[in-house]
Design a protein around this motif. Sequence first.
Motif, PDB file in Angstrom:
ATOM      1  N   GLU A  25       7.796   2.818 -14.135  1.00  0.00           N
ATOM      2  CA  GLU A  25       7.193   3.674 -15.116  1.00  0.00           C
ATOM      3  C   GLU A  25       5.943   2.926 -15.215  1.00  0.00           C
ATOM      4  N   VAL A  26       4.766   3.828 -15.531  1.00  0.00           N
ATOM      5  CA  VAL A  26       3.481   3.017 -15.744  1.00  0.00           C
ATOM      6  C   VAL A  26       2.873   3.704 -16.839  1.00  0.00           C
ATOM      7  N   GLY A  27       1.831   3.111 -17.218  1.00  0.00           N
ATOM      8  CA  GLY A  27       1.122   3.405 -18.450  1.00  0.00           C
ATOM      9  C   GLY A  27      -0.521   2.949 -18.169  1.00  0.00           C
ATOM     10  N   PRO A  28      -1.196   3.231 -19.602  1.00  0.00           N
ATOM     11  CA  PRO A  28      -2.730   2.975 -19.512  1.00  0.00           C
ATOM     12  C   PRO A  28      -2.937   1.753 -18.755  1.00  0.00           C
ATOM     13  N   GLY A  29      -4.055   1.928 -17.736  1.00  0.00           N
ATOM     14  CA  GLY A  29      -4.676   0.770 -16.939  1.00  0.00           C
ATOM     15  C   GLY A  29      -3.502   0.614 -15.821  1.00  0.00           C
ATOM     16  N   ASP A  30      -2.430   0.910 -15.725  1.00  0.00           N
ATOM     17  CA  ASP A  30      -2.094   0.592 -14.387  1.00  0.00           C
ATOM     18  C   ASP A  30      -2.297   1.448 -13.119  1.00  0.00           C
ATOM     19  N   SER A  31      -2.411   0.636 -11.909  1.00  0.00           N
ATOM     20  CA  SER A  31      -2.709   1.544 -10.926  1.00  0.00           C
ATOM     21  C   SER A  31      -1.894   1.029  -9.632  1.00  0.00           C
ATOM     22  N   PHE A  32      -1.754   1.957  -8.693  1.00  0.00           N
ATOM     23  CA  PHE A  32      -0.935   1.733  -7.543  1.00  0.00           C
ATOM     24  C   PHE A  32      -1.427   2.645  -6.281  1.00  0.00           C
ATOM     25  N   VAL A  33      -1.124   2.262  -5.137  1.00  0.00           N
ATOM     26  CA  VAL A  33      -1.345   3.012  -3.750  1.00  0.00           C
ATOM     27  C   VAL A  33      -0.184   3.611  -3.135  1.00  0.00           C
ATOM     28  N   VAL A  34      -0.391   4.890  -2.723  1.00  0.00           N
ATOM     29  CA  VAL A  34       0.759   5.725  -2.114  1.00  0.00           C
ATOM     30  C   VAL A  34       0.163   5.510  -0.591  1.00  0.00           C
ATOM     31  N   SER A  35       1.002   5.241   0.389  1.00  0.00           N
ATOM     32  CA  SER A  35       0.655   5.303   1.642  1.00  0.00           C
ATOM     33  C   SER A  35       0.796   6.647   2.013  1.00  0.00           C
ATOM     34  N   THR A  36       0.214   7.004   3.526  1.00  0.00           N
ATOM     35  CA  THR A  36       0.486   8.236   4.061  1.00  0.00           C
ATOM     36  C   THR A  36       1.861   8.449   4.327  1.00  0.00           C
ATOM     37  N   GLU A  37       2.127   9.965   4.013  1.00  0.00           N
ATOM     38  CA  GLU A  37       3.474  10.672   4.342  1.00  0.00           C
ATOM     39  C   GLU A  37       4.679  10.016   3.509  1.00  0.00           C
ATOM     40  N   VAL A  38       4.325   9.159   2.622  1.00  0.00           N
ATOM     41  CA  VAL A  38       5.630   8.675   1.379  1.00  0.00           C
ATOM     42  C   VAL A  38       5.774   9.653   0.380  1.00  0.00           C
ATOM     43  N   THR A  39       6.701  10.338   0.317  1.00  0.00           N
ATOM     44  CA  THR A  39       7.262  10.874  -0.804  1.00  0.00           C
ATOM     45  C   THR A  39       7.081  10.282  -2.114  1.00  0.00           C
ATOM     46  N   HIS A  40       6.354  11.253  -3.069  1.00  0.00           N
ATOM     47  CA  HIS A  40       6.245  10.702  -4.289  1.00  0.00           C
ATOM     48  C   HIS A  40       6.030  11.979  -5.458  1.00  0.00           C
ATOM     49  N   GLY A  41       6.115  11.622  -6.566  1.00  0.00           N
ATOM     50  CA  GLY A  41       5.980  12.265  -7.640  1.00  0.00           C
ATOM     51  C   GLY A  41       6.238  11.981  -8.856  1.00  0.00           C
ATOM     52  N   CYS A  42       6.140  12.472 -10.077  1.00  0.00           N
ATOM     53  CA  CYS A  42       6.198  11.873 -11.523  1.00  0.00           C
ATOM     54  C   CYS A  42       6.958  12.708 -12.404  1.00  0.00           C
ATOM     55  N   VAL A  43       7.200  12.093 -13.549  1.00  0.00           N
ATOM     56  CA  VAL A  43       7.647  12.848 -14.756  1.00  0.00           C
ATOM     57  C   VAL A  43       6.595  12.357 -15.879  1.00  0.00           C
ATOM     58  N   CYS A  44       6.183  13.431 -16.640  1.00  0.00           N
ATOM     59  CA  CYS A  44       5.466  12.731 -17.725  1.00  0.00           C
ATOM     60  C   CYS A  44       6.281  12.225 -19.060  1.00  0.00           C
ATOM     61  N   LEU A  45       6.364  11.073 -19.361  1.00  0.00           N
ATOM     62  CA  LEU A  45       6.947  10.484 -20.519  1.00  0.00           C
ATOM     63  C   LEU A  45       6.142  10.867 -21.784  1.00  0.00           C
ATOM     64  N   GLU A  46       4.730  10.625 -21.677  1.00  0.00           N
ATOM     65  CA  GLU A  46       3.795  10.751 -22.783  1.00  0.00           C
ATOM     66  C   GLU A  46       2.666  11.374 -22.355  1.00  0.00           C
ATOM     67  N   PRO A  47       2.100  12.560 -22.792  1.00  0.00           N
ATOM     68  CA  PRO A  47       0.870  13.249 -22.434  1.00  0.00           C
ATOM     69  C   PRO A  47      -0.236  12.305 -22.018  1.00  0.00           C
ATOM     70  N   GLY A  48      -0.807  12.576 -21.085  1.00  0.00           N
ATOM     71  CA  GLY A  48      -1.744  11.845 -20.430  1.00  0.00           C
ATOM     72  C   GLY A  48      -2.550  12.257 -19.055  1.00  0.00           C
ATOM     73  N   THR A  49      -3.465  11.530 -18.705  1.00  0.00           N
ATOM     74  CA  THR A  49      -4.238  11.790 -17.241  1.00  0.00           C
ATOM     75  C   THR A  49      -4.252  10.902 -16.459  1.00  0.00           C
ATOM     76  N   LEU A  50      -4.019  11.033 -15.264  1.00  0.00           N
ATOM     77  CA  LEU A  50      -3.887  10.286 -13.977  1.00  0.00           C
ATOM     78  C   LEU A  50      -5.225  10.667 -13.162  1.00  0.00           C
TER      79      LEU A  50
END
Length: 103
Positions: free
Chosen positions: A66-91
């Motif tokens: 779970e991530v929120g404002p100010g968090d960041s991370f890197v996704v490497s090539t070909e790694v499956t990823h996705g998200c569900v919004c828990l509170e409206p916002g912008t990535l």
Amino acid sequence: MSEFPVVSTGENVTRQVLSDHPDLMVVAFRFAAEGAVGALHHHPHIQSTYVKSGRFRFTIGDEQREVGPGDSFVVSTEVTHGCVCLEPGTLVDCFTPRRDDFL
């Protein structure tokens, strides 16, 4: 304001390219409602994600976080990823090289 259009990517989710170069692209993904989904997917690009606002539950490979404002991370090539919004916002995502499929 970006010269690129706002594009729907699913119910209550839009994306807008903010800037691009053949080696790098910056894209805003806006989630307008709790429960909006960034579908699981993978691609050959390295992706970094910065949470500008809102809260999200990400699946990255076999891991969930779970991530929120100010968090960041890197996704490497070909790694499956996705998200569900828990509170409206912008990535804000950066891709290298550029996602030509977004142009």
